[in-house]
Write a protein that holds these residues in place. Structure first.
Motif, mmCIF file in Angstrom:
data_model
loop_
_atom_site.group_PDB
_atom_site.id
_atom_site.type_symbol
_atom_site.label_atom_id
_atom_site.label_comp_id
_atom_site.label_asym_id
_atom_site.label_seq_id
_atom_site.Cartn_x
_atom_site.Cartn_y
_atom_site.Cartn_z
ATOM 1 N N GLU A 109 32.389 44.750 42.493
ATOM 2 C CA GLU A 109 31.674 43.466 42.513
ATOM 3 C C GLU A 109 30.212 43.609 42.084
ATOM 4 N N LYS A 110 29.540 44.641 42.532
ATOM 5 C CA LYS A 110 28.120 44.772 42.201
ATOM 6 C C LYS A 110 27.904 45.031 40.715
ATOM 7 N N HIS A 111 28.934 45.470 40.018
ATOM 8 C CA HIS A 111 28.835 45.726 38.579
ATOM 9 C C HIS A 111 29.400 44.571 37.761
ATOM 10 N N TRP A 112 30.435 43.906 38.262
ATOM 11 C CA TRP A 112 31.110 42.845 37.521
ATOM 12 C C TRP A 112 30.545 41.468 37.820
ATOM 13 N N GLY A 113 29.825 41.337 38.911
ATOM 14 C CA GLY A 113 29.222 40.048 39.222
ATOM 15 C C GLY A 113 30.101 39.194 40.113
ATOM 16 N N ARG A 114 29.552 38.075 40.481
ATOM 17 C CA ARG A 114 30.218 37.173 41.425
ATOM 18 C C ARG A 114 31.482 36.578 40.803
#
Length: 280
Positions: A109-114
């Motif tokens: 998630e922190k790399h791919w976004g919300r």
């Protein structure tokens, strides 16, 4: 003996049979990947990253428009997440068994976004002929759609997709979407009730492999919901899929869709496991 682990890498051609065996170890959970591997043949390796221990295939992820982890252990999650970071632009969802999808998503998630949505608990349900509830009558109007009905099926399919995913299946031209819907109809994988020149019920076989037919795209015309159509229609779909295509019929459903779960329970579906889906 020293145990050597290879980080996740594109599946080697010599490991393709092992990947097929891994996928087939849980045919109900893995029918989506099984069907796409069968369609791709030897080219399936291009869409699989896998982790090996010496000569042994330990786990894998299908990595096309959908990311699907299979057999991924907790100790392997960081390795898969590191490899998958570069796949964000080509992926529209991450789905599969919740025990693998949710911890993998925590790392991505922190790399791919919300995401657009996270469906944390989706009962994965299945039935065989013996499971079907004799007390529920099958709707005799349910039948495979024919290609001449494409113009009727496309709006129903698009309405279902938009309501489920939260955005339409196409913008501008519907050419590619119509091609996909037409392909399902040609295969005999779309079931409908047509009345008064409109589709009032629709369901598709989305994946077929290992003797399992997975149903997707179940839709009842909104004005007719709550009128007792769904259970008899789904009983008819299940019967026809089991008679013509597979020994087991399956589906997965959002846990908040209690009406649908009650319908599938009535028909005779039983929970096999729990899926999760991250919609990007």
């Amino acid at each position: 003996m020293l145990r050597t682990f290879r980080p996740p890498a594109t599946l080697r051609a010599e490991d393709l049979d092992a990947a097929r065996r891994l996928v087939a170890s849980d045919p109900i959970a893995n029918v989506f990947v099984g069907a796409r591997m069968a369609a791709a043949g030897s080219y399936a390796t291009q869409n699989i990253i896998a982790m090996t221990e010496g000569p042994t295939l330990r786990s894998m992820c299908w990595t096309s428009a959908n990311v699907v982890p299979i057999g991924v252990h907790e100790s392997e999650l960081d390795g898969y997440a590191a490899r998958l970071r570069r796949h964000r632009r080509r992926s529209s969802s991450v789905f599969g068994l919740a025990t693998q999808v949710l911890p993998l998503w925590e790392r991505l998630e922190k790399h791919w976004g919300r995401p657009r949505s996270v469906r944390h608990a989706q009962p994965l349900m299945a039935a065989t002929v013996d499971d079907l509830n004799d007390a529920v009558g099958a709707d005799p109007r349910v039948r495979p759609a024919v290609l001449d009905e494409l113009d009727l099926v496309v709006p129903a399919a698009a309405h279902m997709f938009t309501g489920e995913i939260g955005y339409p299946p196409y913008y501008g031209s519907d050419r590619e979407y119509r091609r996909m819907v037409a392909a399902l109809i040609r295969q005999g994988h779309t079931y409908v009730i047509v009345e008064g020149g409109r589709v009032i019920f629709k369901a598709d076989i989305g994946s077929l492999a290992f003797g399992v037919g997975q149903i997707q795209g179940v839709w009842v015309e909104p004005a007719l919901r709550g009128h007792g159509i769904a259970a008899p229609a789904m009983k008819a779909v299940a019967q026809q899929v089991l008679a013509d295509h597979a020994g087991t019929v399956s589906l997965y459903v959002n846990d908040f869709n209690t009406a649908a779960i009650r319908t599938y329970d009535r028909v005779g579906f039983k929970q096999h496991d729990t899926f999760a889906t991250v919609i990007l």
